[in-house]
Design an enzyme around this catalytic site. Structure first.
Site, PDB file in Angstrom:
ATOM      1  N   GLY A  25       0.821  -1.194   0.000  1.00 10.45           N
ATOM      2  CA  GLY A  25       0.000   0.000   0.000  1.00 10.45           C
ATOM      3  C   GLY A  25       0.859   1.250   0.000  1.00 10.45           C
TER       4      GLY A  25
ATOM      5  CD  GLU B 197      -5.263   9.297  -2.693  1.00 15.37           C
ATOM      6  OE1 GLU B 197      -5.526   8.380  -3.468  1.00 15.37           O
ATOM      7  OE2 GLU B 197      -4.240   9.969  -2.778  1.00 15.37           O
TER       8      GLU B 197
END
Lengths: 667, 667
Positions: free
Chosen positions: B154, B431
């Site tokens: 990630g 994000e």
């Protein structure tokens, strides 16, 4: 090879398990109440695994509501048809485990049948009624639910609008819903599954309202299952969780039921309409206290499941480098990760310890009640209300922390978290809204404070601290020398202080406000006092339980218990610093103690969560799988997606494709 | 009769609206940036209401995932086909409002197309690429997404596993997923809708890895929409929210793409395989900063929606009596209810004020970047990272508080909360995971602290407090005389103190640990410092904005801003009491100030949430309806339940009926 370490497992997870400094099996036995209980759990597990009807066709998160309802109906018939496999008298233990294994986190058509309908029959019927209805309910000749809450009315029972008006001419009650807000709303299984219900309605006789009373009412035809005339029934729609249950609504249009539909153990209506009031008004509380007691166990089980998933996944997931060039680290090595997850594990342990106590207390009270002894009922009521509130809130928060600690994959339903959270968080609201519960506890605390001020207090163990005179400063020197006794005294100080702060404010407010307005004007402080009261109980109870643990388990359990207590203190530093009770230096000591607990728990974390003895069948989480093979399993899980049944979806053929084609033609 | 008060409305709600001490319409204009903006909002609303394609056949919570995807595809084609109705350059304003009205909280097939794909093309392509791809993307000849995150990777971009190996023989890159963990995972619209993507992969040329780079890749056939050879695509399954989007997975099996698939504005690969490094490595951050900036606005909008629902419902719902015999009271009159809901309203105001600032800063930075000026980029990066983290967390918590404040009905999807929460809480993770974000802010803070210690600090406005010497004690006397300046200094003191506490611990830890381990060992304290840094910014910015408000709005906005600040202080009393900076008496003053704010906001609460100007079309909540006619609407909403299509479900015919019949036969 062992229960937890097997060939083909994720290597990181195996290494974690090898690192543990205690015996996982012995810890499991301690948690669950002995090796014999553990053995029985595994027998139940083996049975459930052996029955085809308990298998879901695909993970339930891929089923529509209609499919979930159907799937659950199959399972619940199998589950209730095989109760000879468990000790039915041990609902807190074998019963709840068996149900968790078979039904997951979805409740089912007969949840309220067992948890509310039957207990209400047992508690509220006279002997004739008991014979008739209990036989039918237990044999599964009817499915019952409990219909109390209305669209416009929840906690405040006295304002329910459904009426049951006695008509002496026919010796019947007439049930009616005079308004839309009178619609029964929420009862589990009411929408589609149940054909009977205990309905709570305002009893009117001889022109007088006698308040809410329970009636047993047939809702649907025995043969066709069509709603009886005058009864409108339906499902209330999708919810945050528990969507395999048909929570329902119900409206009555002057429905006639016989006089003996009134459950008449306590209150009675004679054929001529004469009302006979109950001898003891509190005896009706039994069912609610029962459910709240179960909830503590249930909530702790959900939080423990979340902590299990987050801890195992943190050992499997590697991300970021701490030492450059040494490869990505297990995220469990990040202090921030430990700080997020380990306190949830500690809470789950603390709540389980409380669940055991509340069960024992419930058993004692039930036994006493059969002899008409209501001595402990009030205490159980206060304790279960307070615990229900604090435990359900901390559980929901804790589950969410665990979910967030799993990053993006925590957001996927593959993680199990959305189901766990959706299921558990309902507990903040049902069976008494949490703030209302805390304010009930506060009534008890204010009475106790008043008693202390007037010198008339006679406080049982759990409230004794309110009457104590504690020290003016904490005795904490360094966290290595912080005894259980000192720690508890520090918590007692803070709890007591908040009780009297609320009390003093209340008294002051009463000088210029009516009592009810005064109460309202300090209610935030009152709720705070109740929270401290419950937290103190939780810490004391947990420390006490740990102090009695076998030596080989005690050292790691002590780390867990200390983490639980230090987390409470460092989350509310202000309460301890006020009036110089603790110094900043002492607070720093507690913080250091907390960080040390995190570091000490690090090597034992995976084995600690293993000790809770979740099978994958119960955990239902791709991220939390025992074997740690998370990534291939995620890819496999995703194949079940409804959207993957077709390579090209209708949305392309109908909308997206034509849009792009049109644009290309103009380029 | 007015925009908010209409015939047939719930009387309690109308009375609330009549009580307001300010003009709702003027407040709306102030919130949204002027009367002209408000007028434009209403034009957009009228347009959306006039287009049939924007209507949902039933509330979307009753649709299956397949149905939601189809429903959304219809709407998104209509939405993007009518962009002439809005000012496309005003994405933060008209764009987001238009999208919220048409798409709800479900994202859609082209969400990433607009938010990530096009901005990446704009930022990363060379001129030739821009011509080709931007034309196609803007004309909707292709649907693109942004594929970066992988199943096993990630936040740490450097460890992505997907490879793009340059083959000079054919002048192609070979895209490959060497492992399961290399599968692209999560990108919105990737599973089924998109036919193109920007794919981030490790670029290999001449045997060397040059790190992750973006490539534009065709995924599906233009005509048939079938995945191209070597590309495996699918939906990743249901999630906590946003289930109308087909977040997807993707695996490459040695897929060849042309050399100019590499987006070459900065880095380039020449035909012979020579790698040309980018001149400035940070220029690629633009897209992420853009998304984080949007998020602040988006999150505040969700929290405001939740606060609107909870506030209106609290005015409509009556439960319990405060004065016996006077009937049940509106639950908004309970202090505990005000304490739950009003701070969420205040937060939403504060976050909106920050959203405006961050938008302005983003615009300035974008303008500067076109001239190669990167002066403010770092500051925007730090601020947007920190705000994203604090705002998304507080928003999720706040929404959940609002939901719980609505009791049982908050749990129903009729409330809108499950959708709002599921949508908003994703922002804690995507994000940039929140804790990671906070630790990035902490890097900046530690540098600043180091600079202050060494006397080399050159801190811009937002960090200036770190270098200030504040007083040793708070200047607060009574809350009535607590000036903005004093309040900010108190927050500065606490923020500064936490920065230096973390700094000192870090230095101490560096004495005996390697830098990375030292950082990790104090990371909980570092994250805390970042939170205070951001909170301080939020309060300062909000107070400043309020101080500039028109006189007739300022008095009520001051109550809101004070509530926001007092809530922060009283939630972290310890930080203010430490080392005697504040006394218990001063803390009590802040508490009194908070309770006073609650009481003062009480009569204005409904009109304050009205001022946000939500139409029912956007709010999508039965509990939060403008007209307050909650109960009939709930009953009507429930009729849509999938389960209510049939009076007797298959679960009865197949399982429950036979079970009961069998039991009856044995009675």
């Amino acid at each position: 090879m062992s229960r937890w370490i097997q060939d083909g497992d994720n290597v990181d997870l195996t290494n974690e398990r090898k690192k543990a400094t205690f015996d996982t099996e012995r810890m499991s036995a301690w948690i669950h109440g002995g090796a014999e209980v553990l053995k029985r759990r595994r027998e139940i597990l083996a049975f459930v695994k052996s029955v085809d009807d308990f298998n879901d066709p695909v993970p339930v998160e891929f089923l529509s509501r209609e499919e979930r309802i159907l799937n659950n109906a199959r399972k619940v018939v199998a589950m209730t048809g095989n109760t000879d496999q468990i000790d039915g008298s041990d609902f807190f233990g074998e019963g709840m485990y068996y149900q968790a294994l078979t039904m997951g986190r979805d409740l089912h058509a007969m949840s309220l049948h067992y948890v509310m309908f039957i207990p209400t029959l047992q508690g509220q019927t006279d002997d004739d009624q008991l014979d008739e209805w209990l036989t039918k309910a237990i044999s599964r000749a009817v499915i019952g639910t409990y219909a109390q809450t209305e669209l416009g009315h929840g906690t405040n029972l006295s304002k329910l609008e459904t009426t049951a008006t006695y008509d002496p001419a026919t010796e019947e009650f007439v049930l009616n819903s005079p308004t839309i807000t009178a619609a029964k709303w929420w009862p589990g299984g009411l929408g589609k599954s149940s054909n009977y219900a205990v309905v709570v309605a305002q009893l009117y006789t001889k022109g007088e309202c006698k308040g809410p009373h329970p009636f047993i009412v047939q809702l649907r035809d025995d043969e066709t299952h069509i709603p009886l005339k005058g009864i409108r029934l339906g499902d209330i729609g999708p919810k945050l969780g528990i969507n395999g249950n048909d929570n329902g609504f119900m409206l009555f249009d002057k429905v006639r039921i016989p006089r003996n539909a009134l459950l008449m153990r306590y209150a009675k209506v004679k054929p001529d309409g004469t009302y006979v009031a109950p001898a003891h008004s509190k005896l009706g509380y039994g069912t609610m206290v029962f459910v709240r007691s179960i909830m503590i166990k249930d909530q702790s089980t959900q939080l423990a499941a979340a902590a299990t998933i987050a801890t195992r996944y943190a050992a499997v997931r590697r991300q970021g480098e701490i030492s450059p060039g040494k490869g990505e680290v297990q995220i469990i090595d990040y202090q921030t990760q430990q700080f997020r997850v380990f306190p949830q594990m500690a809470r789950a342990f603390a709540f389980m310890a409380a669940a055991t106590e509340i069960r024992n207390l419930y058993m004692t009270v039930t036994e006493q009640l059969t002899h008409g002894n209501t001595e402990l009922l009030a205490e159980l009521h206060v304790l279960s209300s307070g615990l229900k509130s604090v435990v359900s809130w901390d559980t929901a928060q804790g589950i969410e922390q665990c979910r967030l600690a799993c990053g993006g994959h925590g957001y996927s339903q593959a993680s199990g978290f959305p189901e766990i959270f959706g299921y558990a968080v309902g507990g903040c609201t049902y069976e008494g809204e949490n703030i209302v519960m805390l304010l009930q506890v506060a009534r008890f605390l204010m009475k106790a404070a008043e008693g202390v001020k007037k010198g008339t207090a006679n406080l049982a163990d759990i409230g004794a601290y309110i009457g104590k005179t504690g020290g003016k400063t904490s005795r904490l020197t360094t966290h290595h020398h912080y005894t259980d006794k000192d720690l508890i005294e520090d918590l007692e100080h803070v709890a007591r202080k908040q009780v009297f702060r609320a009390y003093d404010r209340l008294k002051k407010a009463q000088d210029h406000l009516r009592p009810e307005d005064a109460w309202n004007s300090v209610s935030v402080e009152l709720a705070k006092a109740s929270r401290w009261h419950v937290r103190l109980y939780l810490v004391k109870n947990f420390l006490n339980k740990v102090s009695l643990a076998p030596q080989d388990l005690k050292f790691v359990l002590t780390d867990v218990a200390r983490l639980y207590a230090y987390d409470i203190i460092t989350s509310s530093i202000g309460a301890f610093l006020e009036d110089g009770y603790m110094t900043s230096q002492q607070i720093n000591e507690v913080k250091e103690g907390l960080y040390e607990c995190l570091a000490k728990l690090r090597p034992n974390a995976v084995s600690l969560v293993d000790s809770w003895d979740y099978d994958d069948k119960e955990l239902k989480s791709v991220l939390g799988r025992r074997d740690g093979n998370v990534y291939p399993a995620l890819l496999e899980w995703a194949q079940n997606s409804q959207l993957n049944k077709t390579e090209v979806l209708p949305s392309y053929h109908k909308y997206l494709g034509p849009m792009m084609k049109d644009a290309r033609s103009k380029l």
